[in-house]
Every structure is written in structure tokens, then in C-alpha cells.
Design a protein around this motif. Sequence first.
Motif, PDB file in Angstrom:
ATOM      1  N   LEU A  13      40.567  -6.246  59.399  1.00  0.00           N
ATOM      2  CA  LEU A  13      41.089  -7.482  59.995  1.00  0.00           C
ATOM      3  C   LEU A  13      40.076  -8.610  59.826  1.00  0.00           C
ATOM      4  O   LEU A  13      40.441  -9.781  59.782  1.00  0.00           O
ATOM      5  N   GLY A  14      38.830  -8.240  59.751  1.00  0.00           N
ATOM      6  CA  GLY A  14      37.774  -9.214  59.489  1.00  0.00           C
ATOM      7  C   GLY A  14      36.615  -8.539  58.791  1.00  0.00           C
ATOM      8  O   GLY A  14      36.282  -7.390  59.103  1.00  0.00           O
ATOM      9  N   LEU A  15      36.013  -9.233  57.827  1.00  0.00           N
ATOM     10  CA  LEU A  15      34.843  -8.702  57.124  1.00  0.00           C
ATOM     11  C   LEU A  15      33.900  -9.864  56.852  1.00  0.00           C
ATOM     12  O   LEU A  15      34.244 -10.797  56.128  1.00  0.00           O
ATOM     13  N   ASP A  16      32.724  -9.809  57.469  1.00  0.00           N
ATOM     14  CA  ASP A  16      31.731 -10.867  57.304  1.00  0.00           C
ATOM     15  C   ASP A  16      30.435 -10.283  56.762  1.00  0.00           C
ATOM     16  O   ASP A  16      29.995  -9.212  57.211  1.00  0.00           O
ATOM     17  N   ILE A  17      29.856 -10.965  55.800  1.00  0.00           N
ATOM     18  CA  ILE A  17      28.531 -10.607  55.311  1.00  0.00           C
ATOM     19  C   ILE A  17      27.547 -11.525  56.023  1.00  0.00           C
ATOM     20  O   ILE A  17      27.436 -12.718  55.713  1.00  0.00           O
ATOM     21  N   GLY A  24      17.209  -4.255  51.670  1.00  0.00           N
ATOM     22  CA  GLY A  24      18.060  -4.492  50.504  1.00  0.00           C
ATOM     23  C   GLY A  24      19.542  -4.356  50.775  1.00  0.00           C
ATOM     24  O   GLY A  24      20.367  -4.800  49.974  1.00  0.00           O
ATOM     25  N   PHE A  25      19.915  -3.711  51.896  1.00  0.00           N
ATOM     26  CA  PHE A  25      21.319  -3.602  52.261  1.00  0.00           C
ATOM     27  C   PHE A  25      21.818  -4.928  52.837  1.00  0.00           C
ATOM     28  O   PHE A  25      21.038  -5.727  53.348  1.00  0.00           O
ATOM     29  N   HIS A  26      23.129  -5.124  52.778  1.00  0.00           N
ATOM     30  CA  HIS A  26      23.718  -6.301  53.403  1.00  0.00           C
ATOM     31  C   HIS A  26      24.029  -6.008  54.863  1.00  0.00           C
ATOM     32  O   HIS A  26      24.431  -4.904  55.217  1.00  0.00           O
ATOM     33  N   GLU A  27      23.817  -7.013  55.700  1.00  0.00           N
ATOM     34  CA  GLU A  27      24.161  -6.914  57.120  1.00  0.00           C
ATOM     35  C   GLU A  27      25.655  -7.168  57.259  1.00  0.00           C
ATOM     36  O   GLU A  27      26.136  -8.253  56.927  1.00  0.00           O
ATOM     37  N   LEU A  28      26.377  -6.162  57.723  1.00  0.00           N
ATOM     38  CA  LEU A  28      27.835  -6.247  57.800  1.00  0.00           C
ATOM     39  C   LEU A  28      28.285  -6.503  59.230  1.00  0.00           C
ATOM     40  O   LEU A  28      27.650  -6.067  60.189  1.00  0.00           O
ATOM     41  N   SER A  29      29.388  -7.202  59.356  1.00  0.00           N
ATOM     42  CA  SER A  29      30.057  -7.331  60.649  1.00  0.00           C
ATOM     43  C   SER A  29      31.545  -7.313  60.336  1.00  0.00           C
ATOM     44  O   SER A  29      32.057  -8.208  59.654  1.00  0.00           O
ATOM     45  N   ILE A 194      33.439 -13.161  63.392  1.00  0.00           N
ATOM     46  CA  ILE A 194      33.828 -11.851  63.903  1.00  0.00           C
ATOM     47  C   ILE A 194      33.813 -11.813  65.431  1.00  0.00           C
ATOM     48  O   ILE A 194      34.643 -11.147  66.065  1.00  0.00           O
ATOM     49  N   ALA A 195      32.892 -12.548  66.045  1.00  0.00           N
ATOM     50  CA  ALA A 195      32.836 -12.580  67.514  1.00  0.00           C
ATOM     51  C   ALA A 195      34.137 -13.150  68.089  1.00  0.00           C
ATOM     52  O   ALA A 195      34.681 -12.626  69.073  1.00  0.00           O
ATOM     53  N   ALA A 196      34.648 -14.230  67.466  1.00  0.00           N
ATOM     54  CA  ALA A 196      35.906 -14.830  67.921  1.00  0.00           C
ATOM     55  C   ALA A 196      37.082 -13.889  67.673  1.00  0.00           C
ATOM     56  O   ALA A 196      38.012 -13.805  68.485  1.00  0.00           O
ATOM     57  N   LEU A 197      37.040 -13.186  66.551  1.00  0.00           N
ATOM     58  CA  LEU A 197      38.100 -12.218  66.234  1.00  0.00           C
ATOM     59  C   LEU A 197      38.104 -11.078  67.254  1.00  0.00           C
ATOM     60  O   LEU A 197      39.168 -10.692  67.761  1.00  0.00           O
TER      61      LEU A 197
END
Length: 282
Positions: A13-17, A24-29, A194-197
Motif C-alpha cells: 500500500l506504501g513503499l518509501d525509500i 550499504g542497504f537501503h532504509e525501507l519504510s 508512510i506515517a500518514a498512511l
Amino acid sequence: MEIIEKAPAKINLGLDIAGKRIDGFHELSMVMISVDLNDYLTFTELEEDRVIVESSSHKLPLNSKNDVYKAAKMIKERYGIKRGIRIVLEKSIPICAGLGGGSSDAAATLRALNRLWKLNISKKDLIAIGFKIGSDVPYCLEGGCALVSGKGEIVDCLTNSFSLWVVLVKPNFGISTRTIFKEINTETITRVDIAALKKAIISDDYEGMLNNMGNSLEDITIVKRPIINKIKDRMVKCGADIALMTGSGPTVFALCPTEKRADRVVNSMKGFCKEVYKVRML
């Protein structure tokens, strides 16, 4: 002894980088939710000490490159299991589609073998094992609606009462998640709140949820495969409240409040793409 485990697909429903980590990894939310498009796995014990994976799909490797095989081997080696296992995978979730099929199959394997062999592995340890297989496996161990953060290992379940129809459209090609992530520019990528979602979901605010849904990876994938944008536009024109790519693509999902609206979207998309599914949120 034989047991059967269900492995549901997921949509984002939501995917934020949120950025790139020191490691080296991406921070996902992300906010993910399960839908009732399922693979089924049948587990049968063997006397000989080996792992056998069989599948209804000829597209899947059945060796150490398969996430189900990896999960079974990890459990056997970590807990010193000398018995063997035959796993038959009935595949319904499209492969390389952004629907988490491989991760869900791996999670189902961990759950099933924990139960079959009475290992009493804690949820924390299952998540740690699952994360070694793939970043979506920890979420798939939980399922339902959840906020996923970190590298994918932090899973917080969210309560919601939405009962929506979901139309999935999978174009006739796959997308490599690794390829898409290589092209992320954290300075220019589209961000998703993502916080609003999350707030909208736990408040059962449907309009708020629609207004805050989004996928940071869409722009990258759509440049490579413009048909994804055409699918989105067509689904909305046919009555969907929203259409969005899930994961790194290429599957697009539409949300519809009624089955009648979902049927209209399905009928319109069947002549456009071969793989069209009408499902419900779980």
C-alpha cells in the motif's frame, strides 16, 4: 507425517525509500497487506536425510537457488535435523512480480517445519532466519497488514477493518528487484509519507489511505516498462479508486470498494494482459 501450509501474496500500500544505510542497504519504510492469492506447500517427512523440492511451475529452480529449499536447509542445519523432507509447491502467485511469492513460500516453509518437527522456534529466531533468505520473509511470517521498516526485519502489525476487492494485473514479463534497487538515487527519488498512511489505516480513514498511498520505485520501473503506467491509467478509468505498482513491479493492483466495480476492471484488463486476478484483502 504430512502437513499443508498456505502462502499468500502481498501488495504494498506504501513503499518509501527513506535513505541509504552505512552498511550499504537501503532504509525501507513500507505498509504491506496480504491478499488471497495463495501458493500451497505440502510437506512430507522422508527417512533419508535430504531436501526434495517439487513444483507445479517449470520456471522455478528446485535447488539451492530456491527460497523454499534454502529455508528447509537452514532449519535442518541449524537444529541438527537428520530426517529428510519432500516439499511440493503448488504455484499460483506469479514469479518475479512484486507480489512476494518466493518470500511467502520461504516463510510458509519455516512455519511448517517448526510445527512438523516440534522445534518451538521463537518468532524472533524465525524472523532472524527468514531475513537471511530475503528482506520480505520477516513480513511474510506475520502476514496481514503491517508496517515494515529497517532492512525489512522490523515488522509492526497494524489493525484495520478495510474489506476491499483487489484486482491484480501482471504483465507478461518479470522485474529483477536487485536491478531496480541499483538505480535508486536517494536525493531525487519520489518519497511516500508512510506515517500518514499508517495513521489513516489504523483510523479506518479510507480516503486518507488513498491520498497517502504511493511507491518510491514506480518512477524507476516505469522508465524501463512504460506499459505499467498504461495499466494504471486504464484501471482507474474503469472504476478503480486507485491503481499502484506493488514492490519493484511489474504487477499493478487496483482497489475497489465493491465486487461490481472490481468485475468491471477485470473485464477491461483481460484483453490487455493475460494474467488478471480478482482477490480480497486478508
